[in-house]
Enzyme design. Structure first.
Site, PDB file in Angstrom:
ATOM      1  N   GLU A   1       0.807  -1.217   0.000  1.00  0.00           N
ATOM      2  CA  GLU A   1       0.000   0.000   0.000  1.00  0.00           C
ATOM      3  C   GLU A   1       0.842   1.268   0.000  1.00  0.00           C
ATOM      4  O   GLU A   1       0.414   2.298  -0.514  1.00  0.00           O
ATOM      5  CB  GLU A   1      -0.926   0.018   1.228  1.00  0.00           C
ATOM      6  CG  GLU A   1      -1.947  -1.120   1.283  1.00  0.00           C
ATOM      7  CD  GLU A   1      -3.139  -0.879   0.364  1.00  0.00           C
ATOM      8  OE1 GLU A   1      -3.184   0.165  -0.318  1.00  0.00           O
ATOM      9  OE2 GLU A   1      -4.030  -1.757   0.325  1.00  0.00           O
TER      10      GLU A   1
ATOM     11  N   ASP B   1      -6.533   6.609  -5.649  1.00  0.00           N
ATOM     12  CA  ASP B   1      -5.972   5.302  -5.959  1.00  0.00           C
ATOM     13  C   ASP B   1      -6.276   4.925  -7.413  1.00  0.00           C
ATOM     14  O   ASP B   1      -6.823   5.737  -8.162  1.00  0.00           O
ATOM     15  CB  ASP B   1      -6.484   4.237  -4.980  1.00  0.00           C
ATOM     16  CG  ASP B   1      -7.981   3.963  -5.117  1.00  0.00           C
ATOM     17  OD1 ASP B   1      -8.623   4.479  -6.065  1.00  0.00           O
ATOM     18  OD2 ASP B   1      -8.525   3.227  -4.270  1.00  0.00           O
TER      19      ASP B   1
END
Length: 214
Positions: free
Chosen positions: A62, A71
């Site tokens: 991540e 994202d």
């Protein structure tokens, strides 16, 4: 950034906490007293929490970012892959503190752990199997592992077929498109589930001259 720097406790449930938590965690105290090792035998998922090794793998996947960004699916995200919620009061470009990133991670991990418990019910797991499923729920959300959206995964769980479960940990699309990063992550997740192999398969060695050994 290494997840070790996050300084988060992943210790097993203490006997005191288990007693205070009520029947749901009552067996956790028994597990501790009997010194059951979840790396060597499958245990009730109520006794499991995500491991430090999985936290490090999760942080590698991540990243740790203190500025809100979008994202691959276009959702505002911050910290260790924390999906920004309306109640967070954050917008793209806003910055958070390191302490806030840790708080978000703790909250999100607790949700993912509970999501795994809801998913597998009374099916016992090894620590590494639990870790892989936590990574899955953390990454795709509990809704995407529901019986409606992931029928084969749920069928494998219901039949207690661990090999079939591993085969269904491959989630590679975001916003309808295949993402290479998710392909790598799925491969790693399956390796964790099947072999307790947490290493990043993309890692390369660099020699003294700075050349990557591919």
């Amino acid at each position: 950034m290494s997840a070790a720097a996050l300084t988060l406790s992943t210790a097993a449930v203490s006997p005191y906490d288990a007693a205070q938590a009520g029947p749901k965690y009552a067996s956790a105290q028994m597990m501790l007293e009997d010194q059951i090792d979840a790396t060597k035998e499958r245990v009730d998922v109520a006794n499991l929490k995500v491991s430090d090794t999985m936290k490090e793998a999760l942080a590698e996947e991540e990243g740790v970012r203190l500025t809100v960004y979008r994202d691959v699916a276009g959702y505002p995200t911050v910290g260790v892959g924390h999906l920004v919620l309306p109640e967070d009061g954050l917008s793209v470009g806003d910055r958070i503190t390191y302490e806030q990133a840790l708080e978000f991670l703790e909250q999100d991990l607790a949700k993912a752990e509970e999501g795994v418990r809801n998913l597998v019910n009374d099916l016992p797991l090894y620590q590494h199997e639990f870790d892989a499923l936590v990574d899955l729920v953390y990454n795709v959300g509990e809704g995407n592992v529901s019986e409606r959206k992931s029928p084969r995964l749920n069928a494998a769980i219901q039949s207690g077929d661990y090999t079939a479960m591993a085969d269904q940990l491959n989630y590679t699309t975001a916003a309808g498109k295949v993402a290479r990063g998710l392909e790598y992550r799925s491969e790693r997740r399956q390796a964790i589930f099947m072999e307790a192999a947490y290493e990043d398969p993309r890692a390369v060695e660099v020699d003294s001259a700075g050349r990557a050994n591919l």
